[in-house]
Design a protein around this motif. Structure first.
Motif, short mmCIF file in Angstrom:
data_model
loop_
_atom_site.label_atom_id
_atom_site.label_comp_id
_atom_site.label_asym_id
_atom_site.label_seq_id
_atom_site.Cartn_x
_atom_site.Cartn_y
_atom_site.Cartn_z
N LYS A 78 0.75 -1.19 0.09
CA LYS A 78 -0.14 -0.22 0.02
C LYS A 78 0.87 1.30 0.06
O LYS A 78 0.55 2.28 -0.39
N ASP A 79 2.12 1.04 0.37
CA ASP A 79 3.03 2.15 0.38
C ASP A 79 3.29 2.74 -0.92
O ASP A 79 3.29 1.88 -2.04
N PRO A 80 3.57 4.19 -1.34
CA PRO A 80 3.81 4.55 -2.51
C PRO A 80 5.39 4.19 -2.90
O PRO A 80 6.36 4.87 -2.69
N ALA A 81 5.60 2.97 -3.77
CA ALA A 81 7.04 2.61 -3.79
C ALA A 81 6.99 2.00 -5.31
O ALA A 81 5.94 2.07 -6.10
N ILE A 82 8.29 2.02 -5.77
CA ILE A 82 8.55 1.29 -7.04
C ILE A 82 9.30 0.20 -6.73
O ILE A 82 10.18 0.06 -5.56
N TYR A 83 9.06 -1.09 -7.41
CA TYR A 83 9.62 -2.16 -7.30
C TYR A 83 10.55 -2.56 -8.39
O TYR A 83 10.05 -2.36 -9.70
N ILE A 84 11.68 -3.08 -8.27
CA ILE A 84 12.65 -3.37 -9.23
C ILE A 84 12.80 -5.09 -9.37
O ILE A 84 12.55 -5.58 -8.42
N HIS A 85 12.63 -5.29 -10.58
CA HIS A 85 12.72 -6.59 -10.95
C HIS A 85 13.48 -6.85 -12.18
O HIS A 85 13.75 -6.25 -13.23
N TYR A 109 13.40 8.76 -10.92
CA TYR A 109 12.12 8.33 -11.32
C TYR A 109 10.85 8.51 -10.58
O TYR A 109 9.94 8.90 -10.23
N ALA A 110 11.41 7.74 -9.17
CA ALA A 110 10.55 7.92 -7.92
C ALA A 110 9.98 9.25 -7.68
O ALA A 110 8.83 9.43 -7.33
N ALA A 111 10.75 10.21 -7.47
CA ALA A 111 10.82 11.45 -7.23
C ALA A 111 9.62 12.10 -8.03
O ALA A 111 8.83 12.92 -7.67
N PHE A 117 9.64 4.75 -1.74
CA PHE A 117 10.29 3.79 -1.48
C PHE A 117 10.72 3.08 -2.72
O PHE A 117 9.94 3.18 -3.86
N ILE A 118 11.89 2.55 -2.66
CA ILE A 118 12.45 1.66 -3.91
C ILE A 118 12.67 0.35 -3.06
O ILE A 118 13.34 0.08 -1.83
N ARG A 119 12.13 -0.84 -3.62
CA ARG A 119 11.95 -2.00 -3.18
C ARG A 119 12.40 -3.13 -4.10
O ARG A 119 12.20 -2.72 -5.34
N MET A 120 13.03 -4.06 -3.76
CA MET A 120 13.31 -5.26 -4.62
C MET A 120 13.53 -6.52 -3.64
O MET A 120 13.56 -6.49 -2.40
N SER A 162 14.27 -12.78 0.06
CA SER A 162 15.02 -11.63 0.71
C SER A 162 14.45 -10.36 0.44
O SER A 162 14.35 -10.13 -1.02
N LEU A 163 13.95 -9.45 1.21
CA LEU A 163 13.40 -8.23 1.12
C LEU A 163 14.58 -7.09 1.27
O LEU A 163 15.21 -6.96 2.18
N PHE A 164 14.33 -6.15 0.17
CA PHE A 164 15.31 -4.82 0.54
C PHE A 164 14.44 -3.60 0.04
O PHE A 164 13.50 -3.70 -0.77
N GLU A 165 14.66 -2.53 0.78
CA GLU A 165 13.97 -1.40 0.79
C GLU A 165 15.14 -0.36 0.63
O GLU A 165 16.05 -0.15 1.55
N ILE A 166 14.83 0.83 0.07
CA ILE A 166 15.42 2.16 0.25
C ILE A 166 14.20 3.07 0.70
O ILE A 166 13.34 3.06 -0.35
N GLN A 167 14.47 4.00 1.64
CA GLN A 167 13.16 4.95 1.83
C GLN A 167 14.08 6.24 1.35
O GLN A 167 14.96 6.58 1.77
N LEU A 168 13.06 6.86 0.73
CA LEU A 168 13.49 8.14 0.01
C LEU A 168 13.03 9.39 0.87
O LEU A 168 12.20 9.21 1.50
#
Length: 168
Positions: A78-85, A109-111, A117-120, A162-168
């Motif tokens: 539900k968070d405003p995120a971009i997921y890299i795949h 791009y996210a900004a 959030f950037i997630r992968m 495994s989950l990874f995240e960058i909070q912007l």
């Protein structure tokens, strides 16, 4: 180096990079990709979510983005995120820190798309890869069990990631 949208004309190159990535994963990791549905990739191209890394007019890598990933991220989706795949690099260009370049590009791009959030994710059990993603600026969030859902590519089903995240 530049990052631009992949096109339908790139589909064979994209799949050759996925095949090379799968071969490499088989050498270094416990889990590897099990192939991707062509329609999935064609859809990402048509929605301008598949990107290619170009160096001197050569495709040296590809990756996709998504704006939702509920099967993996559950409530956090539900968070405003971009997921890299599906980051895949041409074997001749491995070791050029493309993930760091991708992250810098995704931050911009996210900004511009109001994402915070950037997630992968990646198959669990590859500590070298986990440590690399942390060195690229991601926070390691731990391991989750994945469902046996048809909505997920085959390599996810009934496993762990495994989950990874960058909070912007």
């Amino acid at each position: 180096m530049k990052i631009i949208n992949g096109t339908a004309a790139d589909i064979d190159i994209i799949f050759s990079l996925y095949d090379a990535g799968t071969s490499y994963q088989k050498q270094i990791a416990q889990k590897h990709w099990l192939g991707f549905d062509r329609a999935l990739i064609e859809n990402e191209i048509s929605e301008n979510r598949l990107w290619k890394i170009m160096v001197d007019n050569q495709v040296t890598g590809v990756f996709s983005i998504a704006f939702t990933d509920p099967c993996i991220w559950k409530e956090k989706d539900k968070d405003p995120a971009i997921y890299i795949h599906r980051i895949a690099t041409h074997p001749d260009f491995r070791g050029n820190s493309y993930v760091k370049h991708i992250i810098n590009w995704v931050k911009e791009y996210a900004a511009s798309h109001d994402k915070y959030f950037i997630r992968m994710d990646t198959g669990s059990g590859n500590e070298k890869l986990n440590n690399y993603y942390v060195s690229c600026g991601f926070t390691y969030l731990g391991i989750i069990e994945t469902d046996d859902s048809d909505e997920l590519p085959a390599h996810y089903r009934g496993g762990t990631s495994s989950l990874f995240e960058i909070q912007l």
